[in-house]
Write an enzyme that holds these catalytic residues in place. Structure first.
Site, PDB file in Angstrom:
ATOM      1  N   ASP A  82       0.832  -1.218   0.000  1.00  0.00           N
ATOM      2  CA  ASP A  82       0.000   0.000   0.000  1.00  0.00           C
ATOM      3  C   ASP A  82       0.862   1.262   0.000  1.00  0.00           C
ATOM      4  OD1 ASP A  82      -2.033  -1.871   0.320  1.00  0.00           O
ATOM      5  OD2 ASP A  82      -2.309  -1.463   2.446  1.00  0.00           O
ATOM      6  N   GLU A 317     -11.759  -1.087  -2.392  1.00  0.00           N
ATOM      7  CA  GLU A 317     -11.093  -0.332  -1.340  1.00  0.00           C
ATOM      8  C   GLU A 317      -9.992   0.525  -1.939  1.00  0.00           C
ATOM      9  OE1 GLU A 317      -9.327  -3.126   1.291  1.00  0.00           O
ATOM     10  OE2 GLU A 317      -7.869  -3.810  -0.172  1.00  0.00           O
TER      11      GLU A 317
END
Length: 549
Positions: A82, A317
């Site tokens: 991420d 997401e």
């Protein structure tokens, strides 16, 4: 699966059951068990123009042998998850979720960073947050008290998915904190402790610094928003494994941040649950422009995206929002599906920061709908294991050149090289981005290696290539076909039709589909070498990736 409230447990599985294991496992990242499809002899190939010498990256994709904390100076882009990237001075700085193969980062702080001058060679810097901020426990237990719930003394904390942006003369890191204790009994999330309630809320906090080159300079500024629910005190959950009707409406994780041309500041947050929200930020404080109240739905922001209308199990997401001044659009990038294998990246766009966001088909996805184009998808070129779990991206720009880049983690497939834990090997990918004539981003088929830029001519293109048309298939890697470019503009091998080059726009048209050309580094070759590649989209938004063999 990941990131809803029970997702705190699912994410823990993904970042513990897939990550906590022995870090020294053998493996080979150059694996190809397939035999090449027989093909006719191509016309004589013209060599790709190359400089007299170029020392491209040689580091291994399977870094399991050096994944320990003691070897962190050798990691380069190993153990990235991420990512978010920002430029300061001569360096790009990258920060990330707390995750590493073998949990090598454990006990060494949070939101680890690295830096690079060339986006190829990265220096590991360590943690930007040394310890858990005290405000998290205070905020959580204040909220619990408002519901007549007992305080939780021992919080199970996850540190996820930051975003860093420069705002004026400071750098702000918005970060995600998840609390993985049950709402009811306050115990850590496990099947044995399950009390028919959901796990606790998440928080987005913020840190600031004027100099990211000094890790210790980050100053915590406290809470920005927290997870919010429209269900009052009905946090009951009927089943630990089969009830997906989440308690929270918006999950306070995965922040993104954009400054509009008019000077407005907006933060985006949310994952799984009911989708994504945008909330306006006060430029001076970095906190919501208007008062945020976890019990007042009117203060939670503007709803901008839902994958499945009426569902709290979205399978989407990681929102990343950018504004491209050349196209005049805001772009919302999203990560779809579970992070281990099927993870893939989508993008939609809007003329307004709060939407409506639309896909390449023109469909408004505010209240439901799958997004196209696909940007990345699990894939495999020949002579390599390929990449899966390829999403949750950052987008960033070289402000001097205007060039855009895509960065995310990608994972090796399961059992690569006989390593049963290989799917937890997370390599950071940085890739060049080009833009089609109608304003959609396409990502280079090969990772960025800072190769020399040379003109690509018709003569260079003639020859044999590998091409992947990435159809969306859950947990299925997309594989390549042989395509032969002939001098007369026809295609052969496993793909038929015609091709045409526009040198002025560095664009090749494959049966009418627009593809952008890249000077590239062939990461799958042994030894690695310079090549050329292209990336484009079909009319319905499926990526077309290819490289010359």
């Amino acid at each position: 699966m990941k990131k809803h409230n029970y997702f705190n447990g699912i994410k823990s599985f993904a970042l513990t059951a897939l990550v906590i294991f022995l870090s020294a496992c053998s493996g080979d990242d150059n694996i190809d068990d397939s035999s090449e499809t027989p093909k006719p002899d191509p016309e004589p190939e013209v060599e790709v123009p190359v400089p007299e010498s170029f020392d491209g990256p040689t580091y291994a994709d399977d870094y399991s042998s050096m994944a320990s904390w003691a070897n962190r100076s050798k990691w380069n882009l190993a153990n990235v998850h991420d990512p978010t990237v920002v430029k300061h001075g001569d360096y790009y700085y990258m920060y990330q979720t707390d995750a590493s193969y073998g949990n090598a980062h454990d006990g060494h702080g949070h939101f680890h960073g690295r830096r690079s001058k060339d986006l190829v060679n990265w220096e590991y810097m360590g943690a930007s947050m040394p310890n858990q901020p005290s405000w998290i426990k205070e905020e959580l237990n204040t909220i619990r008290a408002s519901y007549n719930l007992a305080p939780i003394e021992n919080l199970q904390i996850g540190y996820w998915a930051p975003v860093v942006r420069k705002v004026g003369n400071v750098y702000r890191m918005y970060y995600s904190i998840v609390v993985d204790n049950f709402i009811g009994n306050g115990l850590p999330n496990s099947a044995a402790n399950f009390d028919n309630t959901w796990t606790e809320r998440a928080f987005i906090g913020m840190m600031e610094t004027t100099d990211p080159s000094v890790n210790s300079s980050w100053e915590d500024k406290g809470m920005v928003v927290c997870s919010v629910s429209d269900k009052g005190n009905d946090w009951s959950r009927s089943s630990y494994t089969n009830d997906w009707n989440g308690y929270f409406k918006y999950n306070a994780i995965d922040p993104s941040y954009v400054i509009t041309p008019e000077g407005e500041h907006w933060m985006f947050y949310g994952s799984w649950h009911s989708g994504i929200a945008a909330i306006q930020i006060n430029e001076s404080t970095g906190k919501p422009l208007n008062t945020f109240d976890y019990k007042d739905e009117a203060t939670w922001g503007t709803h901008i995206y839902t994958r499945t209308s009426g569902s709290r199990w979205q399978g989407s997401e990681g929102p990343e929002v950018i504004y491209n001044e050349n196209t005049g659009y805001y772009y919302l990038f999203l990560a779809y599906d579970g992070l281990d294998v099927p993870y893939n990246t989508r993008v939609c766009r809007s003329e307004n920061v709060t939407g409506p966001y639309k896909g390449i088909d023109g469909m408004n996805v505010t209240n439901g709908g799958d997004v196209y184009p696909i940007v990345t998808h699990p894939y495999k070129f020949n002579n390599h294991s390929g990449w899966v779990g390829f999403a949750h991206n950052a987008m960033f720009q070289n402000e001097e050149t205007g060039d855009w880049f895509y960065s995310s983690q990608a994972r090796l497939p399961e059992n690569t090289g006989g390593n049963m834990y290989s799917n937890a090997i997370m390599m950071g990918h940085v890739r060049e981005v080009s833009w089609t004539s109608d304003g959609w981003p396409v990502v280079s088929p090969e990772r960025f290696a800072n190769v020399p830029q040379t003109e690509i001519t018709e003569e260079n293109i003639v020859g044999t290539w590998e091409q992947i048309t990435m159809n969306y298939e859950y947990r299925v890697m997309q594989t390549s076909k042989t395509i032969i470019f002939s001098k007369d503009g026809t295609l052969g091998g496993e793909v038929s039709g015609s091709w045409e080059l526009n040198k002025q726009t560095n664009t090749i048209y494959i049966n009418g589909d627009e593809c952008k050309l890249f000077n590239a580094w062939d990461w799958e070759a042994a030894p690695r070498k310079l090549t050329i590649a292209y990336s484009g989209l079909t009319t319905d938004g499926k990526p077309i990736w290819a490289k010359k063999k």
